[in-house]
Design a protein around this motif. Structure first.
Motif, PDB file in Angstrom:
ATOM      1  N   LEU A   1      -9.606  -4.863   1.979  1.00 25.18           N
ATOM      2  CA  LEU A   1     -10.008  -5.216   0.615  1.00 25.18           C
ATOM      3  C   LEU A   1      -8.831  -5.040  -0.335  1.00 25.18           C
ATOM      4  CD1 LEU A   1     -12.223  -6.092  -1.362  1.00 25.18           C
ATOM      5  CD2 LEU A   1     -12.877  -3.685  -1.584  1.00 25.18           C
ATOM      6  N   ALA A   2      -8.028  -4.000  -0.111  1.00 21.62           N
ATOM      7  CA  ALA A   2      -6.839  -3.787  -0.946  1.00 21.62           C
ATOM      8  C   ALA A   2      -5.828  -4.920  -0.756  1.00 21.62           C
ATOM      9  CB  ALA A   2      -6.202  -2.441  -0.603  1.00 21.62           C
ATOM     10  N   LYS A   3      -5.705  -5.427   0.462  1.00 21.23           N
ATOM     11  CA  LYS A   3      -4.794  -6.548   0.708  1.00 21.23           C
ATOM     12  C   LYS A   3      -5.290  -7.819   0.017  1.00 21.23           C
ATOM     13  CE  LYS A   3      -3.211  -4.707   5.151  1.00 21.23           C
ATOM     14  NZ  LYS A   3      -3.230  -4.884   6.635  1.00 21.23           N
TER      15      LYS A   3
ATOM     16  N   GLY B   1      -3.087 -15.139  -7.097  1.00 18.66           N
ATOM     17  CA  GLY B   1      -3.412 -16.090  -6.049  1.00 18.66           C
ATOM     18  C   GLY B   1      -2.482 -16.121  -4.860  1.00 18.66           C
ATOM     19  N   LYS B   2      -1.448 -15.270  -4.860  1.00 17.48           N
ATOM     20  CA  LYS B   2      -0.486 -15.279  -3.755  1.00 17.48           C
ATOM     21  C   LYS B   2      -0.320 -13.882  -3.163  1.00 17.48           C
ATOM     22  CE  LYS B   2       3.279 -17.608  -3.709  1.00 17.48           C
ATOM     23  NZ  LYS B   2       4.653 -18.079  -4.030  1.00 17.48           N
ATOM     24  N   SER B   3      -0.075 -13.845  -1.868  1.00 11.24           N
ATOM     25  CA  SER B   3       0.272 -12.596  -1.189  1.00 11.24           C
ATOM     26  C   SER B   3       1.432 -12.899  -0.263  1.00 11.24           C
ATOM     27  CB  SER B   3      -0.916 -12.053  -0.394  1.00 11.24           C
ATOM     28  OG  SER B   3      -0.565 -10.845   0.257  1.00 11.24           O
TER      29      SER B   3
ATOM     30  N   ILE C   1      -9.786 -17.924   3.317  1.00 13.61           N
ATOM     31  CA  ILE C   1      -9.357 -16.718   2.598  1.00 13.61           C
ATOM     32  C   ILE C   1      -8.965 -15.602   3.559  1.00 13.61           C
ATOM     33  CG2 ILE C   1     -10.013 -14.930   0.935  1.00 13.61           C
ATOM     34  CD1 ILE C   1     -11.909 -16.968  -0.354  1.00 13.61           C
ATOM     35  N   LEU C   2      -9.873 -15.221   4.449  1.00 10.14           N
ATOM     36  CA  LEU C   2      -9.610 -14.067   5.314  1.00 10.14           C
ATOM     37  C   LEU C   2      -8.480 -14.337   6.311  1.00 10.14           C
ATOM     38  CD1 LEU C   2     -13.270 -12.907   6.082  1.00 10.14           C
ATOM     39  CD2 LEU C   2     -11.710 -12.018   4.343  1.00 10.14           C
ATOM     40  N   ASN C   3      -8.581 -15.410   7.063  1.00  4.42           N
ATOM     41  CA  ASN C   3      -7.566 -15.679   8.085  1.00  4.42           C
ATOM     42  C   ASN C   3      -6.163 -15.865   7.508  1.00  4.42           C
ATOM     43  OD1 ASN C   3      -9.500 -15.451  10.048  1.00  4.42           O
ATOM     44  ND2 ASN C   3      -9.615 -17.629  10.534  1.00  4.42           N
ATOM     45  N   PRO C   4      -5.985 -16.656   6.443  1.00  9.46           N
ATOM     46  CA  PRO C   4      -4.630 -16.801   5.880  1.00  9.46           C
ATOM     47  C   PRO C   4      -4.019 -15.478   5.426  1.00  9.46           C
ATOM     48  CG  PRO C   4      -6.073 -18.513   5.039  1.00  9.46           C
ATOM     49  CD  PRO C   4      -6.950 -17.545   5.771  1.00  9.46           C
ATOM     50  N   LEU C   5      -4.870 -14.549   4.987  1.00 12.99           N
ATOM     51  CA  LEU C   5      -4.369 -13.248   4.524  1.00 12.99           C
ATOM     52  C   LEU C   5      -4.298 -12.217   5.652  1.00 12.99           C
ATOM     53  CD1 LEU C   5      -6.287 -12.979   1.119  1.00 12.99           C
ATOM     54  CD2 LEU C   5      -3.830 -13.394   1.426  1.00 12.99           C
TER      55      LEU C   5
ATOM     56  N   ILE D   1       0.850  -1.192   0.000  1.00 14.53           N
ATOM     57  CA  ILE D   1       0.000   0.000   0.000  1.00 14.53           C
ATOM     58  C   ILE D   1       0.881   1.234   0.000  1.00 14.53           C
ATOM     59  CG2 ILE D   1      -1.652   1.335   1.364  1.00 14.53           C
ATOM     60  CD1 ILE D   1      -2.796  -1.363   2.347  1.00 14.53           C
ATOM     61  N   ILE D   2       0.679   2.108  -0.999  1.00 19.69           N
ATOM     62  CA  ILE D   2       1.488   3.326  -1.094  1.00 19.69           C
ATOM     63  C   ILE D   2       0.685   4.576  -0.776  1.00 19.69           C
ATOM     64  CG2 ILE D   2       3.080   2.305  -2.772  1.00 19.69           C
ATOM     65  CD1 ILE D   2       1.627   4.018  -4.940  1.00 19.69           C
ATOM     66  N   GLY D   3      -0.614   4.429  -0.620  1.00 22.41           N
ATOM     67  CA  GLY D   3      -1.449   5.571  -0.266  1.00 22.41           C
ATOM     68  C   GLY D   3      -2.802   5.108   0.236  1.00 22.41           C
ATOM     69  N   LYS D   4      -3.286   5.759   1.288  1.00 26.46           N
ATOM     70  CA  LYS D   4      -4.614   5.428   1.819  1.00 26.46           C
ATOM     71  C   LYS D   4      -5.124   6.622   2.607  1.00 26.46           C
ATOM     72  CE  LYS D   4      -2.859   3.339   6.091  1.00 26.46           C
ATOM     73  NZ  LYS D   4      -2.915   2.211   7.022  1.00 26.46           N
ATOM     74  N   ASN D   5      -6.440   6.798   2.608  1.00 23.67           N
ATOM     75  CA  ASN D   5      -7.029   7.888   3.368  1.00 23.67           C
ATOM     76  C   ASN D   5      -8.538   7.777   3.317  1.00 23.67           C
ATOM     77  OD1 ASN D   5      -6.987  10.247   4.980  1.00 23.67           O
ATOM     78  ND2 ASN D   5      -5.244  11.025   3.802  1.00 23.67           N
TER      79      ASN D   5
END
Length: 376
Positions: free
Chosen positions: A267-269, A278-280, A195-199, A49-53
């Motif tokens: 959601l961005a992650k 498919g990978k993070s 999905i959620l917990n692994p990420l 993430i390079i920007g958020k607000n």
């Protein structure tokens, strides 16, 4: 030397803060143009993430500011991609095939009465090419079950399955039921576990499992009276229905078609995972082959794949993949470019609805602004 270094760091930090504030001001101008209640936005580049607000309010009644990290939204139809991702995990494990007869998977006959010999497949359901529609509604699977509804035929269009595209929420509430039948795990629990917990993401489909103080209130715009109307049903817990839930039958209570609640940052992650096929990081959610399948259009007219769509219209000249959502006054947008490795999430919890080039104007304009300022 130490003082010089500290001075340089201070100048760099100040410059960065000024840029972020200037960008926030420009986002605010677009938001004001559409009277937005609030807007959260996140920009990703090269896996980070390079920007958020966020601007505006999470609640008009309480006058609380919107927080890009803390507040979670019902993101509407972007939720479909979570459902599809979960089913594609099972396709990858060879437990099912995209070409399986969907009726066999869901537990009742799924056949267009005008084309009874044509098999409706899982691939067709996930790509909205099944010839199924929402005429009878989509919060009860009985509407299309021949043994439960005498008007089930109305849930089908006149064209042959696999030949045309029509967006249909019933497709994905049925797909969620299939996930439960295949895994014997409650839909929301499976999405959280796989999905959620692994990420490392906070969110989910079951209201009662979430901190309701984090919900960003949603508002529909009343153009006649020029005011926003709070939509509390967006976060209706349906607690009794959940307690009495029957696996594979009453799955629509979780709304696999539109019920995910998650923050813009998380959601961005999640988007980063799809951007990287498919990978993070070291976490693999889905194999590259199957992730690419989700992102590859099946319908030429719509650009729709398997709950992700391709478009070159959102940012002119850029091939973007993602999804939008709209419900209860919310408009959400999640799009990424796998080649250039950038992505943008924009969510508003209420605004005046206008379209430009077929896109909801507010998130589209903010997406293009963020691209120009942070990516291009």
């Amino acid at each position: 030397m130490k003082n010089l270094l500290m001075s340089c760091l201070t100048v760099a930090w100040s410059t960065s803060m000024l840029f972020a504030q200037d960008l926030k001001n420009e986002v605010q101008k677009i938001a004001d143009q559409y009277k937005a209640v609030g807007v959260a936005y996140v920009v990703v580049k090269d896996g980070r993430i390079i920007g958020k607000n966020a601007i505006g309010k999470s609640s008009l009644e309480n006058n609380t500011p919107l927080d890009v990290d803390r507040n979670i939204f019902r993101i509407a139809s972007i939720s479909k991609s979570f459902t599809s991702t979960a089913l594609m995990q099972l396709v990858e494990k060879k437990k099912i095939s995209l070409d399986d007869d969907f009726g066999d998977l869901v537990g009742f006959v799924v056949r267009n009465p005008k084309y009874p010999e044509t098999k409706i497949t899982l691939r067709m359901v996930l790509s909205h090419t099944s010839s199924i529609n929402d005429v009878n509604g989509y919060f009860d699977l009985d509407v299309i079950n021949p043994s439960k509804n005498s008007n089930w035929q109305k849930s089908y269009n006149d064209y042959a399955p696999g030949t045309k595209y029509e967006y249909c929420n019933l497709n994905f509430n049925m797909a969620g039921a299939v996930l439960e039948r295949l895994t014997n795990i409650r839909f929301d629990t499976y999405i959280r576990q796989q999905i959620l917990n692994p990420l490392g993401l906070y969110g989910g489909y079951c209201i009662d499992s979430l901190d309701n103080t984090r919900f960003a209130s949603l508002y529909g715009y009343d153009s006649k009276n020029d005011k926003f109307i709070h939509e509390p049903l967006a976060y209706n817990p349906r607690s009794e229905e959940v307690r009495n839930h029957v696996l594979g039958e009453t799955t629509p209570i979780f709304s696999p078609t539109g019920g995910m609640k998650i923050s813009a940052v998380d959601l961005a992650k999640y988007m980063i995972m799809h951007m990287n096929y498919g990978k993070s990081g070291k976490v693999k959610i889905l194999g590259k082959k199957y992730s690419k399948l989700m992102q590859t259009k099946i319908s030429e007219d719509s650009g729709y794949g398997l709950a992700l769509l391709e478009t070159t219209k959102l940012i002119p000249g850029q091939h973007m993949v993602g999804h939008t959502g709209s419900a209860y006054g919310l408009y959400s947008s999640m799009f990424f470019n796998t080649k250039e490795k950038f992505g943008i999430v924009v969510i508003t919890n209420g605004c005046v609805l206008e379209y430009e080039n077929g896109e909801v104007a507010l998130p589209a304009k903010i997406t293009n602004l963020l691209y120009e300022k942070l990516i291009k």
